[in-house]
Design a protein around this motif. Structure first.
Motif, PDB file in Angstrom:
ATOM      1  N   LEU A 102      -9.699   9.741   4.877  1.00 51.78           N
ATOM      2  CA  LEU A 102      -9.138   8.917   3.867  1.00 51.78           C
ATOM      3  C   LEU A 102      -8.207  10.309   3.130  1.00 51.78           C
ATOM      4  O   LEU A 102      -7.027   9.438   2.849  1.00 51.78           O
ATOM      5  CB  LEU A 102     -10.695   8.276   2.992  1.00 51.78           C
ATOM      6  N   ARG A 103      -8.436  11.121   2.895  1.00 51.66           N
ATOM      7  CA  ARG A 103      -7.302  12.311   2.313  1.00 51.66           C
ATOM      8  C   ARG A 103      -6.503  12.146   2.761  1.00 51.66           C
ATOM      9  O   ARG A 103      -4.977  12.549   2.458  1.00 51.66           O
ATOM     10  CB  ARG A 103      -8.083  13.723   2.518  1.00 51.66           C
ATOM     11  N   ALA A 104      -6.254  12.568   4.188  1.00 54.25           N
ATOM     12  CA  ALA A 104      -5.323  12.187   5.322  1.00 54.25           C
ATOM     13  C   ALA A 104      -4.281  10.535   4.872  1.00 54.25           C
ATOM     14  O   ALA A 104      -2.864  11.173   5.072  1.00 54.25           O
ATOM     15  CB  ALA A 104      -5.842  12.613   6.887  1.00 54.25           C
ATOM     16  N   ALA A 105      -5.030  10.288   5.180  1.00 53.95           N
ATOM     17  CA  ALA A 105      -4.010   9.055   4.658  1.00 53.95           C
ATOM     18  C   ALA A 105      -3.068   8.578   3.152  1.00 53.95           C
ATOM     19  O   ALA A 105      -1.955   8.286   3.553  1.00 53.95           O
ATOM     20  CB  ALA A 105      -4.860   7.629   4.954  1.00 53.95           C
ATOM     21  N   LEU A 131      -8.154  -1.089  -4.401  1.00 52.43           N
ATOM     22  CA  LEU A 131      -7.770  -2.379  -5.703  1.00 52.43           C
ATOM     23  C   LEU A 131      -6.363  -1.896  -5.950  1.00 52.43           C
ATOM     24  O   LEU A 131      -5.096  -2.719  -5.993  1.00 52.43           O
ATOM     25  CB  LEU A 131      -8.107  -2.219  -6.898  1.00 52.43           C
ATOM     26  N   ALA A 132      -6.720  -0.003  -6.620  1.00 53.50           N
ATOM     27  CA  ALA A 132      -4.202  -0.421  -7.621  1.00 53.50           C
ATOM     28  C   ALA A 132      -3.535   0.025  -5.829  1.00 53.50           C
ATOM     29  O   ALA A 132      -2.412  -0.679  -6.112  1.00 53.50           O
ATOM     30  CB  ALA A 132      -5.325   0.881  -7.561  1.00 53.50           C
ATOM     31  N   THR A 133      -3.874   0.305  -4.922  1.00 53.66           N
ATOM     32  CA  THR A 133      -3.355   0.354  -4.051  1.00 53.66           C
ATOM     33  C   THR A 133      -2.885  -1.185  -3.386  1.00 53.66           C
ATOM     34  O   THR A 133      -1.592  -1.083  -2.652  1.00 53.66           O
ATOM     35  CB  THR A 133      -3.641   1.221  -2.637  1.00 53.66           C
ATOM     36  N   ALA A 134      -4.057  -1.890  -3.151  1.00 56.41           N
ATOM     37  CA  ALA A 134      -3.461  -3.261  -2.887  1.00 56.41           C
ATOM     38  C   ALA A 134      -2.331  -3.730  -3.852  1.00 56.41           C
ATOM     39  O   ALA A 134      -1.668  -5.070  -3.504  1.00 56.41           O
ATOM     40  CB  ALA A 134      -4.864  -4.144  -2.864  1.00 56.41           C
ATOM     41  N   ARG A 135      -2.418  -3.656  -5.031  1.00 56.96           N
ATOM     42  CA  ARG A 135      -1.693  -4.430  -6.141  1.00 56.96           C
ATOM     43  C   ARG A 135      -0.321  -3.424  -6.006  1.00 56.96           C
ATOM     44  O   ARG A 135       0.796  -4.020  -6.431  1.00 56.96           O
ATOM     45  CB  ARG A 135      -2.439  -4.273  -7.562  1.00 56.96           C
ATOM     46  N   LEU A 136      -0.602  -2.577  -5.838  1.00 57.85           N
ATOM     47  CA  LEU A 136       1.257  -0.981  -5.900  1.00 57.85           C
ATOM     48  C   LEU A 136       1.966  -2.581  -4.458  1.00 57.85           C
ATOM     49  O   LEU A 136       3.520  -2.505  -4.133  1.00 57.85           O
ATOM     50  CB  LEU A 136       1.085  -0.682  -5.243  1.00 57.85           C
ATOM     51  N   ALA A 137       1.202  -2.306  -3.403  1.00 65.73           N
ATOM     52  CA  ALA A 137       1.758  -2.994  -2.420  1.00 65.73           C
ATOM     53  C   ALA A 137       1.680  -4.404  -2.368  1.00 65.73           C
ATOM     54  O   ALA A 137       2.623  -5.127  -1.086  1.00 65.73           O
ATOM     55  CB  ALA A 137       0.838  -2.037  -1.243  1.00 65.73           C
ATOM     56  N   GLY A 138       1.126  -4.730  -2.982  1.00 65.29           N
ATOM     57  CA  GLY A 138       1.634  -7.175  -3.531  1.00 65.29           C
ATOM     58  C   GLY A 138       0.655  -7.368  -1.793  1.00 65.29           C
ATOM     59  O   GLY A 138       0.940  -8.562  -0.945  1.00 65.29           O
ATOM     60  N   HIS A 167       0.027   1.102   3.294  1.00 64.62           N
ATOM     61  CA  HIS A 167      -0.622   1.246   2.169  1.00 64.62           C
ATOM     62  C   HIS A 167      -1.362   0.147   2.541  1.00 64.62           C
ATOM     63  O   HIS A 167      -3.002   0.103   2.028  1.00 64.62           O
ATOM     64  CB  HIS A 167      -0.130   0.174   1.512  1.00 64.62           C
ATOM     65  N   SER A 168      -1.562  -0.361   3.114  1.00 69.79           N
ATOM     66  CA  SER A 168      -3.073  -1.387   4.092  1.00 69.79           C
ATOM     67  C   SER A 168      -3.798  -0.806   4.724  1.00 69.79           C
ATOM     68  O   SER A 168      -4.676  -0.786   4.704  1.00 69.79           O
ATOM     69  CB  SER A 168      -2.071  -3.071   4.375  1.00 69.79           C
ATOM     70  N   SER A 171       8.461  -1.987   7.124  1.00 67.64           N
ATOM     71  CA  SER A 171       7.003  -2.434   7.856  1.00 67.64           C
ATOM     72  C   SER A 171       6.274  -1.475   7.835  1.00 67.64           C
ATOM     73  O   SER A 171       5.096  -1.927   7.391  1.00 67.64           O
ATOM     74  CB  SER A 171       7.939  -3.189   8.698  1.00 67.64           C
ATOM     75  N   THR A 172       6.440  -0.909   8.397  1.00 75.11           N
ATOM     76  CA  THR A 172       6.133   1.126   8.637  1.00 75.11           C
ATOM     77  C   THR A 172       4.881   1.008   6.864  1.00 75.11           C
ATOM     78  O   THR A 172       3.830   1.246   7.220  1.00 75.11           O
ATOM     79  CB  THR A 172       6.631   1.619   8.888  1.00 75.11           C
TER      80      THR A 172
END
Length: 457
Positions: free
Chosen positions: A186-189, A239-246, A208-209, A202-203
């Motif tokens: 997770l830290r690496a991602a 949740l924050a990642t999802a919202r940032l990425a739409g 993000h996903s 797209s990458t």
């Protein structure tokens, strides 16, 4: 050096026929379940096979394909011979990069071999490579991703691979032994995300996903092993990642798990609100099964509020949506959500409402329907049944179910399951009887679980 030239697999493309890649992937997942396999097949995997990027499937996919097309060989399906794509060095390298529980199938497919070679030859990304492969001692330090390296297919695929691997290990072994190691990938991602050097939009979207799904998977391991503050932090991160990425699908998944956690930690109103938010986000995604699961999360929260009418309505919506069947839009992570899980979640609702006999009926159905391949869930369902039977006054039946849970605890490490069994034991202790005493004696001999680990959040 691995050749980068890919030859399209036209034979495999012909097998798909008029079906979309997503529809074909869904058919493959269904075929896998028929023979007790678990493959995380999606449209992207189909595309990679058809393009020739995956020249030989791993052994799980091979069994599924040969089941789907009786009498055909891998060559008939357009694949290369396994020995032509793997040598001794590749197998040894892959094994060295995966110091996981010995019961995990040790065979890795061609894509993971390629990914590890890409990572391990990229200089300062070595730590990220080890981490994203759930690596050993070298992954213990801080993750380093060089600013000059552009994030591409190999890195993103490694993140997605880590998500699938964590889910597979959790299905088989439970969360307790996995959480610490899973925090490394997770830290690496997120280090890759912070580098901000994706080669294409797209990458970047896939990264993000993938990072968000990884945060949810690690959050679930924290949740299941009793580290609730850590779980809450990971779900919020997703949740924050999802919202940032739409990314609506990721957002719905994060809300689903956040609702589950809120219910488990006594915040029933929050559980309802999160489930309702998830349903609003999931509505346009075209997955009735996702809406069914979110409705059941809402039902669980309403049950803990004592809202029987609201709970029954949510269960009714869930059943209606579930009966619409599988769709190509169903998220990959929902492979666990079958009829057995539906019964289990309904059992938990009736249990929370104090209707123990009704809860026990649904829990028993869950144990009968559950695929034995999912060892952790089978233990979970039997633990639920043990508690419901104990509270319903069926002490001998509860003891029998409790023995079945104990039979699985040498393979499953889950603080949540142990906690459920402990609660059932407290109910059974005053009951007495030969069957109950035998179960209690065996329970007392159970080796202690892992020491509680303070939450870091």
């Amino acid at each position: 050096m691995v050749s980068t030239r890919a030859v399209p697999n036209l034979a495999f493309r012909r097998l798909r026929g008029s079906r979309s890649a997503g529809e074909f992937a869904a058919a493959i997942r269904r075929a896998a379940r028929e023979i007790g396999e678990h493959v995380a097949c999606d449209a992207r995997y189909i595309g990679r096979v058809e393009s020739g990027e995956i020249r030989c499937p791993n052994y799980a996919y091979e069994r599924v394909f040969l089941h789907m097309f009786p009498g055909a060989s891998l060559a008939d399906l357009g694949f290369s011979a396994r020995e032509s794509v793997r040598g001794r060095g590749a197998r040894t390298g892959a094994a060295a990069a995966l110091p996981l529980p010995p019961t995990l199938h040790s065979d890795t497919d061609e894509e993971s071999d390629v990914l590890r070679r890409v990572f391990m030859t990229s200089g300062t990304t070595t730590v990220a490579a080890a981490s994203l492969g759930l690596g050993g001692p070298s992954a213990a330090g801080p993750t380093a991703v060089p600013a000059q390296r552009r994030v591409g297919e190999a890195e993103v695929s490694a993140v997605e691979k880590a998500v699938r691997q964590i889910r597979l290990l959790d299905d088989r072994h439970g969360a307790d032994g996995l959480y610490r190691r899973a925090s490394q990938p997770l830290r690496a991602a997120y280090a890759l995300l912070d580098a901000g050097t994706a080669s294409r939009r797209s990458t970047a979207d896939r990264l993000h996903s993938g990072a968000g799904e990884l945060a949810i998977s690690v959050g679930w391991l924290a949740h299941d092993s009793g580290r609730f503050d850590d779980a809450r932090s990971h779900y919020a991160e997703a949740l924050a990642t999802a919202r940032l990425a739409g990314d609506a699908a990721l957002e719905a998944h994060a809300f689903c798990n956040a609702s589950f956690l809120a219910r488990d930690t006594g915040r029933a109103r929050e559980a309802v609100r999160a489930a309702e938010a998830g349903q609003r986000v999931a509505g346009p995604l075209g997955s009735p099964r996702l809406l069914a699961l979110l409705a059941l999360r809402e039902a669980g929260g309403r049950a803990w509020l004592g809202d029987r009418t609201g709970c029954e309505r949510a269960i009714g919506r869930a059943r209606t949506a579930f009966e619409r069947g599988e769709y190509a839009a169903d998220p990959e992570w929902m492979t666990f959500f079958r009829e057995a899980e539906m019964e289990m979640l309904e059992a938990q609702c009736w249990s929370a409402l104090g209707d123990w006999p009704r809860a026990a009926r649904h829990a028993r159905r869950a144990t009968r329907l559950q695929d034995p391949h999912f060892t952790r869930n089978l233990a979970l369902y039997r633990a639920q049944l043990t508690g419901d039977l104990a509270r319903a006054g069926a002490a001998d039946q509860a003891a029998t179910a409790g023995h079945q849970v104990l039979d699985l605890l040498d393979r499953v490490q889950s603080s949540r399951i142990r906690g459920m069994l402990e609660n059932a034991v407290r109910v059974l202790r005053p009951r007495g009887g030969t069957e109950v005493v035998a179960f209690l004696e065996r329970y007392e001999e159970l080796p202690p679980g892992p020491e509680p680990v303070p939450s870091a959040g």
